[in-house]
Design a protein around this motif. Structure first.
Motif, PDB file in Angstrom:
ATOM      1  N   LYS A  13       0.842  -1.078   0.035  1.00 16.01           N
ATOM      2  CA  LYS A  13       0.090  -0.022  -0.003  1.00 16.01           C
ATOM      3  C   LYS A  13       0.748   1.302   0.044  1.00 16.01           C
ATOM      4  O   LYS A  13       0.623   2.316  -0.584  1.00 16.01           O
ATOM      5  CB  LYS A  13      -0.990   0.078   1.234  1.00 16.01           C
ATOM      6  CG  LYS A  13      -1.946  -1.042   1.308  1.00 16.01           C
ATOM      7  CD  LYS A  13      -2.706  -0.930   2.454  1.00 16.01           C
ATOM      8  CE  LYS A  13      -3.480   0.528   2.629  1.00 16.01           C
ATOM      9  NZ  LYS A  13      -4.387   0.433   3.612  1.00 16.01           N
ATOM     10  N   TYR A  14       1.862   1.141   0.701  1.00 16.47           N
ATOM     11  CA  TYR A  14       2.938   2.101   0.821  1.00 16.47           C
ATOM     12  C   TYR A  14       3.541   2.637  -0.621  1.00 16.47           C
ATOM     13  O   TYR A  14       3.807   3.903  -0.855  1.00 16.47           O
ATOM     14  CB  TYR A  14       3.964   1.948   1.968  1.00 16.47           C
ATOM     15  CG  TYR A  14       5.086   3.260   1.907  1.00 16.47           C
ATOM     16  CD1 TYR A  14       4.796   4.258   2.793  1.00 16.47           C
ATOM     17  CD2 TYR A  14       6.170   3.283   1.220  1.00 16.47           C
ATOM     18  CE1 TYR A  14       5.649   5.255   2.763  1.00 16.47           C
ATOM     19  CE2 TYR A  14       7.117   4.225   1.367  1.00 16.47           C
ATOM     20  CZ  TYR A  14       6.831   5.193   2.166  1.00 16.47           C
ATOM     21  OH  TYR A  14       7.579   6.202   2.108  1.00 16.47           O
ATOM     22  N   GLN A  15       3.811   1.665  -1.246  1.00 21.03           N
ATOM     23  CA  GLN A  15       4.513   1.705  -2.754  1.00 21.03           C
ATOM     24  C   GLN A  15       3.432   2.248  -3.560  1.00 21.03           C
ATOM     25  O   GLN A  15       3.845   3.125  -4.496  1.00 21.03           O
ATOM     26  CB  GLN A  15       4.967   0.236  -3.349  1.00 21.03           C
ATOM     27  CG  GLN A  15       6.012  -0.121  -2.400  1.00 21.03           C
ATOM     28  CD  GLN A  15       6.578  -1.509  -2.996  1.00 21.03           C
ATOM     29  OE1 GLN A  15       5.869  -2.390  -3.178  1.00 21.03           O
ATOM     30  NE2 GLN A  15       8.053  -1.621  -3.307  1.00 21.03           N
ATOM     31  N   GLN A  16       2.252   2.262  -3.371  1.00 20.53           N
ATOM     32  CA  GLN A  16       0.910   2.789  -4.063  1.00 20.53           C
ATOM     33  C   GLN A  16       0.757   3.996  -3.804  1.00 20.53           C
ATOM     34  O   GLN A  16      -0.015   4.565  -4.345  1.00 20.53           O
ATOM     35  CB  GLN A  16      -0.150   1.699  -4.311  1.00 20.53           C
ATOM     36  CG  GLN A  16       0.342   0.205  -4.890  1.00 20.53           C
ATOM     37  CD  GLN A  16      -0.878  -0.624  -4.706  1.00 20.53           C
ATOM     38  OE1 GLN A  16      -1.807  -0.382  -4.141  1.00 20.53           O
ATOM     39  NE2 GLN A  16      -0.570  -1.805  -4.955  1.00 20.53           N
ATOM     40  N   GLY A  17       1.168   4.384  -2.535  1.00 16.81           N
ATOM     41  CA  GLY A  17       0.799   5.772  -1.964  1.00 16.81           C
ATOM     42  C   GLY A  17      -0.494   5.640  -1.346  1.00 16.81           C
ATOM     43  O   GLY A  17      -1.240   6.822  -1.305  1.00 16.81           O
ATOM     44  N   LEU A  18      -1.162   4.699  -0.929  1.00 17.12           N
ATOM     45  CA  LEU A  18      -2.270   4.660  -0.271  1.00 17.12           C
ATOM     46  C   LEU A  18      -2.424   4.455   1.260  1.00 17.12           C
ATOM     47  O   LEU A  18      -3.450   4.304   1.834  1.00 17.12           O
ATOM     48  CB  LEU A  18      -3.213   3.073  -0.833  1.00 17.12           C
ATOM     49  CG  LEU A  18      -3.148   3.108  -2.463  1.00 17.12           C
ATOM     50  CD1 LEU A  18      -3.777   1.596  -2.822  1.00 17.12           C
ATOM     51  CD2 LEU A  18      -4.011   4.165  -2.990  1.00 17.12           C
ATOM     52  N   VAL A  19      -1.137   4.356   1.626  1.00 18.41           N
ATOM     53  CA  VAL A  19      -1.363   4.404   3.418  1.00 18.41           C
ATOM     54  C   VAL A  19      -1.601   5.721   3.839  1.00 18.41           C
ATOM     55  O   VAL A  19      -0.980   6.739   3.418  1.00 18.41           O
ATOM     56  CB  VAL A  19       0.177   3.808   3.853  1.00 18.41           C
ATOM     57  CG1 VAL A  19       0.161   2.349   3.487  1.00 18.41           C
ATOM     58  CG2 VAL A  19       1.263   4.846   3.420  1.00 18.41           C
ATOM     59  N   ASN A  20      -2.087   5.638   5.090  1.00 20.64           N
ATOM     60  CA  ASN A  20      -2.216   7.009   5.858  1.00 20.64           C
ATOM     61  C   ASN A  20      -1.292   7.210   6.782  1.00 20.64           C
ATOM     62  O   ASN A  20      -0.330   6.335   7.078  1.00 20.64           O
ATOM     63  CB  ASN A  20      -3.670   7.137   6.648  1.00 20.64           C
ATOM     64  CG  ASN A  20      -3.749   5.800   7.519  1.00 20.64           C
ATOM     65  OD1 ASN A  20      -2.787   5.477   8.111  1.00 20.64           O
ATOM     66  ND2 ASN A  20      -4.983   5.379   7.588  1.00 20.64           N
ATOM     67  N   GLU A  21      -1.160   8.571   7.560  1.00 20.26           N
ATOM     68  CA  GLU A  21      -0.159   8.789   8.361  1.00 20.26           C
ATOM     69  C   GLU A  21       0.061   7.731   9.493  1.00 20.26           C
ATOM     70  O   GLU A  21       1.078   7.469   9.957  1.00 20.26           O
ATOM     71  CB  GLU A  21      -0.169  10.033   9.042  1.00 20.26           C
ATOM     72  CG  GLU A  21      -0.193  11.112   7.686  1.00 20.26           C
ATOM     73  CD  GLU A  21       1.323  11.268   7.170  1.00 20.26           C
ATOM     74  OE1 GLU A  21       2.333  11.030   8.154  1.00 20.26           O
ATOM     75  OE2 GLU A  21       1.511  11.379   6.131  1.00 20.26           O
ATOM     76  N   GLU A  22      -0.994   7.178   9.886  1.00 17.23           N
ATOM     77  CA  GLU A  22      -0.987   6.303  11.141  1.00 17.23           C
ATOM     78  C   GLU A  22      -0.321   4.943  10.737  1.00 17.23           C
ATOM     79  O   GLU A  22       0.621   4.305  11.345  1.00 17.23           O
ATOM     80  CB  GLU A  22      -2.189   6.106  11.677  1.00 17.23           C
ATOM     81  CG  GLU A  22      -2.190   4.855  12.877  1.00 17.23           C
ATOM     82  CD  GLU A  22      -3.663   4.696  13.365  1.00 17.23           C
ATOM     83  OE1 GLU A  22      -3.959   3.654  13.754  1.00 17.23           O
ATOM     84  OE2 GLU A  22      -4.664   5.572  13.031  1.00 17.23           O
ATOM     85  N   GLU A  23      -0.480   4.588   9.341  1.00 14.59           N
ATOM     86  CA  GLU A  23       0.048   3.391   8.901  1.00 14.59           C
ATOM     87  C   GLU A  23       1.520   3.468   8.597  1.00 14.59           C
ATOM     88  O   GLU A  23       2.298   2.831   8.724  1.00 14.59           O
ATOM     89  CB  GLU A  23      -0.799   2.730   7.671  1.00 14.59           C
ATOM     90  CG  GLU A  23      -1.941   2.411   7.932  1.00 14.59           C
ATOM     91  CD  GLU A  23      -2.872   2.060   6.656  1.00 14.59           C
ATOM     92  OE1 GLU A  23      -3.689   1.166   6.741  1.00 14.59           O
ATOM     93  OE2 GLU A  23      -2.853   2.868   5.886  1.00 14.59           O
ATOM     94  N   LYS A  24       1.874   4.680   8.074  1.00 19.66           N
ATOM     95  CA  LYS A  24       3.179   5.141   7.689  1.00 19.66           C
ATOM     96  C   LYS A  24       4.116   4.833   8.867  1.00 19.66           C
ATOM     97  O   LYS A  24       5.234   4.535   8.690  1.00 19.66           O
ATOM     98  CB  LYS A  24       3.306   6.614   7.004  1.00 19.66           C
ATOM     99  CG  LYS A  24       4.687   6.930   6.437  1.00 19.66           C
ATOM    100  CD  LYS A  24       4.866   8.143   5.964  1.00 19.66           C
ATOM    101  CE  LYS A  24       3.996   8.542   4.746  1.00 19.66           C
ATOM    102  NZ  LYS A  24       4.145   9.721   4.253  1.00 19.66           N
ATOM    103  N   THR A  25       3.623   5.542   9.995  1.00 18.91           N
ATOM    104  CA  THR A  25       4.291   5.461  11.435  1.00 18.91           C
ATOM    105  C   THR A  25       4.449   4.310  11.926  1.00 18.91           C
ATOM    106  O   THR A  25       5.580   3.733  12.297  1.00 18.91           O
ATOM    107  CB  THR A  25       3.235   6.071  12.418  1.00 18.91           C
ATOM    108  OG1 THR A  25       3.129   7.535  12.273  1.00 18.91           O
ATOM    109  CG2 THR A  25       4.138   6.111  13.619  1.00 18.91           C
ATOM    110  N   MET A  26       3.370   3.315  11.456  1.00 20.14           N
ATOM    111  CA  MET A  26       3.543   1.685  12.019  1.00 20.14           C
ATOM    112  C   MET A  26       4.604   1.085  11.291  1.00 20.14           C
ATOM    113  O   MET A  26       5.425   0.386  11.789  1.00 20.14           O
ATOM    114  CB  MET A  26       2.091   1.042  11.937  1.00 20.14           C
ATOM    115  CG  MET A  26       2.238  -0.298  12.328  1.00 20.14           C
ATOM    116  SD  MET A  26       0.529  -1.166  12.299  1.00 20.14           S
ATOM    117  CE  MET A  26      -0.368  -0.003  13.377  1.00 20.14           C
ATOM    118  N   ILE A  27       4.734   1.353   9.921  1.00 22.40           N
ATOM    119  CA  ILE A  27       5.695   0.872   9.030  1.00 22.40           C
ATOM    120  C   ILE A  27       7.183   1.072   9.624  1.00 22.40           C
ATOM    121  O   ILE A  27       8.089   0.416   9.598  1.00 22.40           O
ATOM    122  CB  ILE A  27       5.547   1.302   7.531  1.00 22.40           C
ATOM    123  CG1 ILE A  27       4.386   0.685   7.008  1.00 22.40           C
ATOM    124  CG2 ILE A  27       6.958   0.799   6.648  1.00 22.40           C
ATOM    125  CD1 ILE A  27       3.895   1.004   5.496  1.00 22.40           C
ATOM    126  N   ALA A  28       7.308   2.323   9.915  1.00 24.94           N
ATOM    127  CA  ALA A  28       8.639   2.842  10.103  1.00 24.94           C
ATOM    128  C   ALA A  28       9.069   2.272  11.569  1.00 24.94           C
ATOM    129  O   ALA A  28      10.275   1.699  11.762  1.00 24.94           O
ATOM    130  CB  ALA A  28       8.757   4.339  10.409  1.00 24.94           C
TER     131      ALA A  28
END
Length: 322
Positions: A13-28
């Motif tokens: 989803k991140y590669q497709q630019g579909l993640v929100n800020e909360e999901e981006k934080t979780m990935i990091a």
């Protein structure tokens, strides 16, 4: 395995630019936790890590503004890591406290050495500095010096031989003056009942400051300099001394240089445990210069009377002057 699958989906989803800020934080956070555990990252995880810029990671963990509070549910394995980190920090805190609780009392504990009439004592401080304490004097000092300074408190008279340490200045506190050196030898006379406090330097450099008047500039003394502080008018006066005379009392000699009879008799009272009575007050300010070995009081009084042109009578422990 389930968490891994969820992570892979998030990466896609991140590669497709579909993640929100909360999901981006979780990935990091997951990426960092995986590295901490020493796990091998998959190609897709490495690609996502490379995609995340340093600025994004910094903003995620060190935001410039206080973010709104969000409830994030972490996987069980992350909770286990957090618990392990908490235990490690707790043990570290306990170790630090136990390790330093033995040191702190030493820094806060003061020792005190006191001399009586006619008594002298030699004190070796924790840093190796040597102090010779004259009669009727008191020195207060810590059981161990701090990491930044070496401080002692003096009432009376002492000769200091201070070990040099450019990173830890040596400070002597009296009731009116603060004295600071790095490594030198000097004499301090600071009896509360005396009109003057004096500092005389044998070697090195000594800084002296009037602690009651912050407007007064500190004075720098060199070998042979003597600085006198007058309690009544709160002023300083400077004079010169022979180096050998600065701690003459330490080697059994008494040296008076342009000192009043009042000052001299106060010193003799501390040496000989006698009391002086002046029938003629004009004698109090009479100045006398005299060099003599520390000998019998009767012999000393005869020499003083000839130098100061006065008469006296010794009756027991009382000496009357007129």
């Amino acid at each position: 395995m389930q968490e891994r699958n969820q992570l892979i989906v998030l990466f896609q989803k991140y590669q497709q630019g579909l993640v929100n800020e909360e999901e981006k934080t979780m990935i990091a956070r997951w990426l960092i936790q995986l590295e901490l555990m020493g796990e091998q990252l998959t190609p897709i995880e490495l690609q996502a890590k490379a995609t995340l810029s340093r600025s994004e990671l910094k903003n995620l963990f060190f935001p410039t503004e206080i973010p709104k509070v969000k409830v994030v549910r972490f996987p069980v394995w992350l909770k286990s890591i957090a618990a392990s980190l908490f235990i490690a920090v707790a043990f570290g805190t306990i170790y630090y406290a136990n390790h330093h609780e033995k040191e702190l009392p030493l820094l806060n504990t003061f020792q005190q050495t006191v001399t009586q009439i006619g008594e002298m004592k030699v004190i070796t401080l924790p840093d190796g500095s040597k102090i010779t304490l004259n009669n009727q004097s008191r020195l207060k000092y810590p059981a161990r010096f701090s990491e930044k300074t070496r401080e002692v408190h003096l009432t009376g008279e002492a000769f200091f031989e201070v070990v040099h340490d450019s990173k830890k200045p040596f400070k002597v506190f009296t009731d009116k003056l603060n004295i600071q050196v790095l490594g030198t030898s000097f004499n301090v006379t600071a009896y509360p009942e005396d009109e003057q406090i004096s500092v005389a330097v044998a070697t090195g450099k000594v800084g002296v400051m009037d602690k009651s008047n912050k407007q007064t500039a500190a004075q720098l003394l060199l070998p042979g300099d003597r600085l006198s502080y007058h309690r009544l008018n709160q002023k300083f006066s400077n004079s010169k001394l022979a180096i050998s005379d600065i701690n003459s009392w330490d080697v059994g000699k008494l040296v008076f240089k342009n000192e009043t009879l009042e000052q001299i008799t106060k010193q003799l009272q501390r040496y000989y445990s006698v009391k002086f009575v002046f029938k003629n007050d004009s004698l109090l300010k009479r100045q006398i210069s005299l060099r003599t070995n520390n000998q019998q009081l009767a012999t000393l009084m005869k020499a003083l009377s000839l130098s100061g042109n006065f008469r006296y009578k010794i009756e027991g422990d009382q000496i009357t002057l007129w």
